[in-house]
Design an enzyme around this catalytic site. Sequence first.
Site, PDB file in Angstrom:
ATOM      1  N   HIS A 132       0.675  -1.088  -0.114  1.00 34.12           N
ATOM      2  CA  HIS A 132       0.132   0.122   0.090  1.00 34.12           C
ATOM      3  C   HIS A 132       1.004   1.176   0.051  1.00 34.12           C
ATOM      4  O   HIS A 132       2.082   1.232   0.543  1.00 34.12           O
ATOM      5  CB  HIS A 132      -0.935   0.001   1.428  1.00 34.12           C
ATOM      6  CG  HIS A 132      -1.905   1.046   1.462  1.00 34.12           C
ATOM      7  ND1 HIS A 132      -1.628   2.265   1.750  1.00 34.12           N
ATOM      8  CD2 HIS A 132      -3.189   0.716   1.164  1.00 34.12           C
ATOM      9  CE1 HIS A 132      -2.913   2.956   1.786  1.00 34.12           C
ATOM     10  NE2 HIS A 132      -3.883   2.006   1.366  1.00 34.12           N
ATOM     11  N   ASP A 209       2.795  -4.543   7.944  1.00 30.17           N
ATOM     12  CA  ASP A 209       1.666  -3.752   7.890  1.00 30.17           C
ATOM     13  C   ASP A 209       0.525  -4.828   8.005  1.00 30.17           C
ATOM     14  O   ASP A 209       0.230  -5.875   6.921  1.00 30.17           O
ATOM     15  CB  ASP A 209       1.676  -3.145   6.369  1.00 30.17           C
ATOM     16  CG  ASP A 209       0.378  -2.967   6.105  1.00 30.17           C
ATOM     17  OD1 ASP A 209      -0.700  -2.820   6.762  1.00 30.17           O
ATOM     18  OD2 ASP A 209       0.211  -1.853   4.986  1.00 30.17           O
ATOM     19  N   LYS A 235     -10.484  -1.351  10.250  1.00 30.54           N
ATOM     20  CA  LYS A 235     -10.688  -2.390   9.416  1.00 30.54           C
ATOM     21  C   LYS A 235     -11.063  -3.696  10.228  1.00 30.54           C
ATOM     22  O   LYS A 235     -11.247  -4.781   9.666  1.00 30.54           O
ATOM     23  CB  LYS A 235      -9.315  -2.867   8.788  1.00 30.54           C
ATOM     24  CG  LYS A 235      -8.551  -1.690   8.043  1.00 30.54           C
ATOM     25  CD  LYS A 235      -8.582  -1.367   6.765  1.00 30.54           C
ATOM     26  CE  LYS A 235      -7.857  -0.514   6.143  1.00 30.54           C
ATOM     27  NZ  LYS A 235      -8.205  -0.041   4.589  1.00 30.54           N
TER      28      LYS A 235
HETATM   29  C1  LIG Z   1      -2.590  -2.974   3.363  1.00 27.06           C
HETATM   30  C2  LIG Z   1      -2.814  -1.475   3.886  1.00 27.06           C
HETATM   31  N1  LIG Z   1      -1.827  -0.935   4.409  1.00 27.06           N
HETATM   32  C3  LIG Z   1      -2.074   0.419   5.058  1.00 27.06           C
HETATM   33  C4  LIG Z   1      -3.414   0.706   4.961  1.00 27.06           C
HETATM   34  C5  LIG Z   1      -3.649   2.226   5.642  1.00 27.06           C
HETATM   35  O1  LIG Z   1      -4.393   2.240   6.313  1.00 27.06           O
HETATM   36  P1  LIG Z   1      -4.902   3.644   7.178  1.00 27.06           P
HETATM   37  O2  LIG Z   1      -5.404   4.252   6.054  1.00 27.06           O
HETATM   38  O3  LIG Z   1      -5.964   3.247   8.068  1.00 27.06           O
HETATM   39  O4  LIG Z   1      -3.934   4.299   7.693  1.00 27.06           O
HETATM   40  C6  LIG Z   1      -4.438   0.084   4.262  1.00 27.06           C
HETATM   41  C7  LIG Z   1      -5.744   0.940   4.178  1.00 27.06           C
HETATM   42  O5  LIG Z   1      -6.396   0.647   3.389  1.00 27.06           O
HETATM   43  C8  LIG Z   1      -4.207  -1.061   3.793  1.00 27.06           C
HETATM   44  O6  LIG Z   1      -4.957  -1.701   2.997  1.00 27.06           O
END
Ligand SMILES: Cc1ncc(COP(=O)(O)O)c(C=O)c1O
Length: 415
Positions: A132, A209, A235
């Site tokens: 991400h 992550d 999530k």
């Molecule tokens: C795999 C992954 N990493 C990081 C994030 C970032 O999460 P946040 O926006 O809650 O900080 C997400 C959000 O979609 C994600 O799916």
Amino acid sequence: MERTKAIIMHQDFVEQIRKDFPILEQKINGKPLIYFDNAATTQKPKQVIDALTDYYSGYNANIHRGIHHLAEKATSAFEETRKAIARFLNAESSDEIVFTYGTTDGINLVANTYGEAFLSEGDEIIISTMEHHSNIVPWQMLCEKKGCVLKVIPMSDAGELLMDEYDKLLSERTKIVSVVYASNALGTVNPIREIIEKAHAYGAVTLVDAAQATSHIRIDVQDLDVDFLCMSAHKLYGPTGMGALYGKRALLDKMPPWRGGGEMIKEVTFAKTTYNELPYKFEAGTPNIADVIALKTALDYVENIGLEKIAAHEQELLDYATESLKGISGLKIVGEAADKVSVISFVMDGIHPQDIGVILDQQGIAIRTGHHCTQPLMQRLGIVGTSRASFAVYNTKAEIDGLVAGLHKAKKFLL
Ligand SMILES: Cc1ncc(COP(=O)(O)O)c(C=O)c1O
């Protein structure tokens, strides 16, 4: 006979659960809502919504420094969540749990503290192709500042990391390995234990992550021996804009603070400031008290049903959706790893993902379309984006049938 009985019990279980989610009762465009955008954010059970209302209507107060009744009650509830997260992740101590705004914030915290203090020119950071943006950009910013080098573990066309190539990237120069546990775009579950073990063999520190993993996979940070792990409450049936960073105490102890202000200090004079103990050293300012408290309710909700039971249900939905979608001609599933969470990405011949999203929305079906904050992954796959359906505890096979019917309609309308 046995099988029929199992299915009836199963449907019952989901119907009960659906009653906890008031948002699911509504119609969108005159059709019952089918919510398949759970990888973006899960819906919230009424228990979580009530926890927020209870706090604001019953014991709203600032925490830690107050000595009055409300402040003590709020502080105690706030700190109970820290303990609950420590239990959920099997951390050795709740001092190793730092509240953050979410996964993005946790990764930025590590990059700006551990990275800032302990990395220097020529040091290498390894991430993977399926990260991400939140697990790419903070490291790129660090590399720009410090002259470090970012390396990327390649992946197969099926969406699995090439572990032999990972072996070749590792060296004495590797200082951080930061990899996603479960991909939000493909669903791939990465061999995180092996990734951590190999990184440690070179003395590198590891970050996982776990944004997508926490709602599907039982995580034990001590067993994994991971150094840092980031998660987002939203999530996991909890509120948006809050989450947690787990870090091993020895590492958190030696890291400098990042944000400065109230709460993170021991003593302030104009000449010098000394910093608070863990975990408060990393929590400057008044935190998101209500949402922290409501996360404990979300964790209780998940544990009361049973994370393993939820995961089994979602796996069944994933298998059913995979089979069903494969039956649609011109549809190609993107991401066919052997081990996946309940995320299914696909493209359709001659139709832009966004058009699929619009047609499905007209039928009350919420999916996500686009690059899913994984532009480099889309570039690797040679596509602009995908359509993505992702399943949670309250979803049903009947809803997947609805998706399939919706996709047939989209084909008829757009081709
Ligand atoms: C795999 C992954 N990493 C990081 C994030 C970032 O999460 P946040 O926006 O809650 O900080 C997400 C959000 O979609 C994600 O799916």
